[in-house]
Design a protein around this motif. Sequence first.
Motif, short mmCIF file in Angstrom:
data_model
loop_
_atom_site.label_atom_id
_atom_site.label_comp_id
_atom_site.label_asym_id
_atom_site.label_seq_id
_atom_site.Cartn_x
_atom_site.Cartn_y
_atom_site.Cartn_z
N UNK A 110 0.84 -1.21 0.00
CA UNK A 110 0.00 0.00 0.00
C UNK A 110 0.87 1.26 0.00
N UNK A 111 1.89 1.28 0.84
CA UNK A 111 2.77 2.45 0.91
C UNK A 111 3.46 2.70 -0.42
N UNK A 112 3.81 1.63 -1.11
CA UNK A 112 4.49 1.74 -2.39
C UNK A 112 3.66 2.39 -3.47
N UNK A 113 2.35 2.46 -3.27
CA UNK A 113 1.45 3.04 -4.27
C UNK A 113 1.14 4.52 -4.02
N UNK A 114 1.59 5.05 -2.88
CA UNK A 114 1.29 6.43 -2.55
C UNK A 114 2.34 7.39 -3.11
N UNK A 115 1.96 8.64 -3.31
CA UNK A 115 2.93 9.63 -3.79
C UNK A 115 3.80 10.15 -2.64
N UNK A 116 4.79 10.92 -2.99
CA UNK A 116 5.62 11.58 -1.98
C UNK A 116 6.63 10.65 -1.34
N UNK A 117 6.81 10.84 -0.03
CA UNK A 117 7.83 10.07 0.71
C UNK A 117 7.31 8.72 1.21
N UNK A 118 6.02 8.49 1.12
CA UNK A 118 5.43 7.27 1.68
C UNK A 118 6.00 5.97 1.11
N UNK A 119 6.38 5.91 -0.16
CA UNK A 119 6.94 4.64 -0.66
C UNK A 119 8.21 4.18 0.07
N UNK A 120 8.88 5.09 0.77
CA UNK A 120 10.06 4.66 1.54
C UNK A 120 9.66 3.64 2.61
N UNK A 121 8.44 3.74 3.12
CA UNK A 121 7.98 2.78 4.13
C UNK A 121 7.79 1.38 3.55
N UNK A 122 7.70 1.30 2.22
CA UNK A 122 7.53 -0.02 1.60
C UNK A 122 8.80 -0.86 1.73
N UNK A 123 9.88 -0.25 2.13
CA UNK A 123 11.13 -0.99 2.32
C UNK A 123 11.03 -2.03 3.44
N UNK A 124 10.01 -1.89 4.30
CA UNK A 124 9.85 -2.87 5.38
C UNK A 124 9.62 -4.28 4.84
N UNK A 125 9.23 -4.39 3.58
CA UNK A 125 9.02 -5.73 3.00
C UNK A 125 10.32 -6.52 2.93
N UNK A 126 11.45 -5.82 2.98
CA UNK A 126 12.75 -6.49 2.91
C UNK A 126 13.25 -6.98 4.26
N UNK A 127 12.54 -6.66 5.32
CA UNK A 127 12.92 -7.17 6.63
C UNK A 127 12.82 -8.69 6.62
N UNK A 128 13.70 -9.37 7.34
CA UNK A 128 13.59 -10.83 7.40
C UNK A 128 12.28 -11.25 8.08
N UNK A 129 11.70 -12.32 7.59
CA UNK A 129 10.45 -12.83 8.14
C UNK A 129 10.55 -13.08 9.64
N UNK A 130 11.74 -13.49 10.11
CA UNK A 130 11.89 -13.78 11.55
C UNK A 130 11.75 -12.51 12.40
N UNK A 131 11.85 -11.32 11.79
CA UNK A 131 11.62 -10.06 12.51
C UNK A 131 10.22 -9.52 12.26
N UNK A 132 9.82 -9.46 10.99
CA UNK A 132 8.56 -8.78 10.68
C UNK A 132 7.33 -9.61 11.06
N UNK A 133 7.40 -10.93 10.96
CA UNK A 133 6.22 -11.74 11.28
C UNK A 133 5.86 -11.69 12.77
N UNK A 134 6.81 -11.87 13.68
CA UNK A 134 6.46 -11.75 15.11
C UNK A 134 5.98 -10.33 15.48
N UNK A 135 6.61 -9.32 14.91
CA UNK A 135 6.19 -7.94 15.17
C UNK A 135 4.75 -7.73 14.72
N UNK A 136 4.45 -8.11 13.48
CA UNK A 136 3.09 -7.94 12.97
C UNK A 136 2.10 -8.79 13.77
N UNK A 137 2.50 -10.01 14.10
CA UNK A 137 1.62 -10.89 14.88
C UNK A 137 1.28 -10.31 16.23
N UNK A 138 2.26 -9.69 16.90
CA UNK A 138 2.02 -9.07 18.19
C UNK A 138 1.00 -7.94 18.07
#
Length: 172
Positions: A110-138
């Motif tokens: 979603x962030x990758x589709x917005x104008x301006x600086x918001x696409x920078x937040x799309x970089x979170x997709x590159x976080x390793x699953x072992x970090x992003x999945x527990x964070x999102x799950x919490x």
Amino acid sequence: MSHCDILASVTLLQKSVHGKGVEVMQSVMNTEMFDGKNLIVFDGECVLCSSFFQFMLKRDQSRRFQFATAQSPLGQGLFRQLGLPTQDFETNLVVVDGRVYERLDAFAAAMGQLPGVWPMLSLCRFLPAMLKDPFYGFIARNRYAIWGRSQVCFVPDEDLRSRFAPLGFQSE
């Protein structure tokens, strides 16, 4: 288009994608029913999820996205097709160019589709699953306790209603 036609076109295809020696299953859907627009499916009772919807609505000036609540017939159909719970929603869904994203990858898409600086937040997709999945799950497990649950039925006005996909809003 009838309700049955719309729900039938929600059918998801599972396709195998090969990349860097890894085979991954992707969920893909036909987006003709959305006039080529992307889709965000969010939990309409979750204050955090509804805030994400409001955030996207405000920043999506080019109207790239249509929306649906997870409680709507369209949302329920998508969650069921993906084998996800249809009562206790653990993720928003974001469909971009026919590809279905879940969890933190949905936020990134979603962030990758917005104008301006918001696409920078799309970089979170590159976080390793072992970090992003527990964070999102919490966050997903505790979102009602932290941000609350809406006790008021959301009723969009006519202009806002036009931003919802067919069968994307369940009115009581």
